[in-house]
Design a protein around this motif. Structure first.
Motif, mmCIF file in Angstrom:
data_model
loop_
_atom_site.group_PDB
_atom_site.id
_atom_site.type_symbol
_atom_site.label_atom_id
_atom_site.label_comp_id
_atom_site.label_asym_id
_atom_site.label_seq_id
_atom_site.Cartn_x
_atom_site.Cartn_y
_atom_site.Cartn_z
ATOM 1 N N SER A 144 3.969 -2.092 -1.167
ATOM 2 C CA SER A 144 3.673 -1.679 -2.537
ATOM 3 C C SER A 144 4.909 -1.801 -3.423
ATOM 4 C CB SER A 144 3.154 -0.230 -2.556
ATOM 5 O OG SER A 144 4.107 0.648 -1.971
ATOM 6 N N GLN A 185 5.264 -4.224 -6.659
ATOM 7 C CA GLN A 185 5.704 -3.718 -7.960
ATOM 8 C C GLN A 185 6.914 -4.488 -8.459
ATOM 9 O OE1 GLN A 185 6.578 0.448 -7.887
ATOM 10 N NE2 GLN A 185 6.929 0.603 -10.092
ATOM 11 N N ARG A 186 7.821 -4.816 -7.555
ATOM 12 C CA ARG A 186 9.016 -5.571 -7.932
ATOM 13 C C ARG A 186 8.650 -6.951 -8.466
ATOM 14 N NH1 ARG A 186 14.009 -6.040 -5.416
ATOM 15 N NH2 ARG A 186 13.953 -3.776 -5.222
ATOM 16 N N GLU A 215 -0.814 -6.083 -4.262
ATOM 17 C CA GLU A 215 -0.380 -5.948 -2.876
ATOM 18 C C GLU A 215 -0.961 -7.052 -2.007
ATOM 19 O OE1 GLU A 215 -0.578 -2.202 -0.969
ATOM 20 O OE2 GLU A 215 0.069 -1.046 -2.727
#
Length: 210
Positions: free
Chosen positions: A126, A130-131, A136
């Protein structure tokens, strides 16, 4: 004791990149948060890992890493090359014990600096998603192929002779074939070889006497 210094490498950008895996510009961006994290740690802890209860940390006159740049260079070189601590100490003008202390002090400071910049390694799927700004599921397609690749294992045929310098794994025994010296056939072969050598030497001695 001579040592590597930031001032020695900054004029050679390609060599600097080889030593650290970062460019000079990236290095300079990392220096301020790294130094902030370093002093935050040293405000609470001593070099030997014990709680600081008395005087605050100051860079003493003969410090082997006198500048923020030298301290950052030290830990980046160690993480890039992963040298023995005694070698790392030699590179930066200190004994192995001091190199060990600096590694344990500067490693968490570097991680804290990377987190402050948003560049710390992702520790979960996750966090990686997000990065990268993706889902996902898409992040899983990036990670899964890397995990699925089988590890390359060197196999040694059982009939192959043992190497002169067998390589052992860090936590396991050597996979190189071993000679079982207590087997009867081996003992017999050794005795036979010894007798033949003695016979040859006695023949040479006899021939030399004529």
């Amino acid at each position: 004791m001579a040592s590597v210094r930031f001032t020695d490498l900054q004029s050679r950008p390609m060599e600097f990149l080889d030593f650290t895996s970062v460019t000079l510009d990236e290095f300079q961006q990392l220096v301020p948060p790294f130094e902030t994290a370093f002093h935050a740690r040293m405000a609470a802890w001593r070099m030997d890992g014990k709680r600081r209860t008395a005087r605050r940390f100051t860079v003493y006159k003969n410090c082997p890493l006198p500048t923020p740049e030298d301290r950052l260079l030290f830990i980046l070189v160690y993480l890039k090359t992963y040298t023995l601590q005694v070698v790392q100490g030699r590179l930066f003008g200190m004994v192995q014990g001091k190199a060990n202390q600096w590694i344990h002090v500067l490693s968490p400071a570097l991680l804290a600096a990377l987190r402050a910049l948003g560049d710390a390694p992702a520790r979960s799927l996750s966090a990686l998603a997000q990065r990268l700004g993706i889902s996902e599921a898409d992040a899983a397609t990036v990670v899964a192929p890397l995990e699925a690749e089988p590890a390359l294992v060197a196999t040694v045929p059982t009939t192959a002779p043992a190497p002169l310098l067998p390589m052992t794994g860090p936590n396991g025994a050597s996979s190189a074939p071993r000679t079982l010296w207590n087997r009867r056939t081996v003992i017999a072969a050794r005795k036979k070889t010894t007798r033949s050598k003695m016979s040859c030497s006695s023949m040479r001695s006899s021939s030399s006497s004529f």
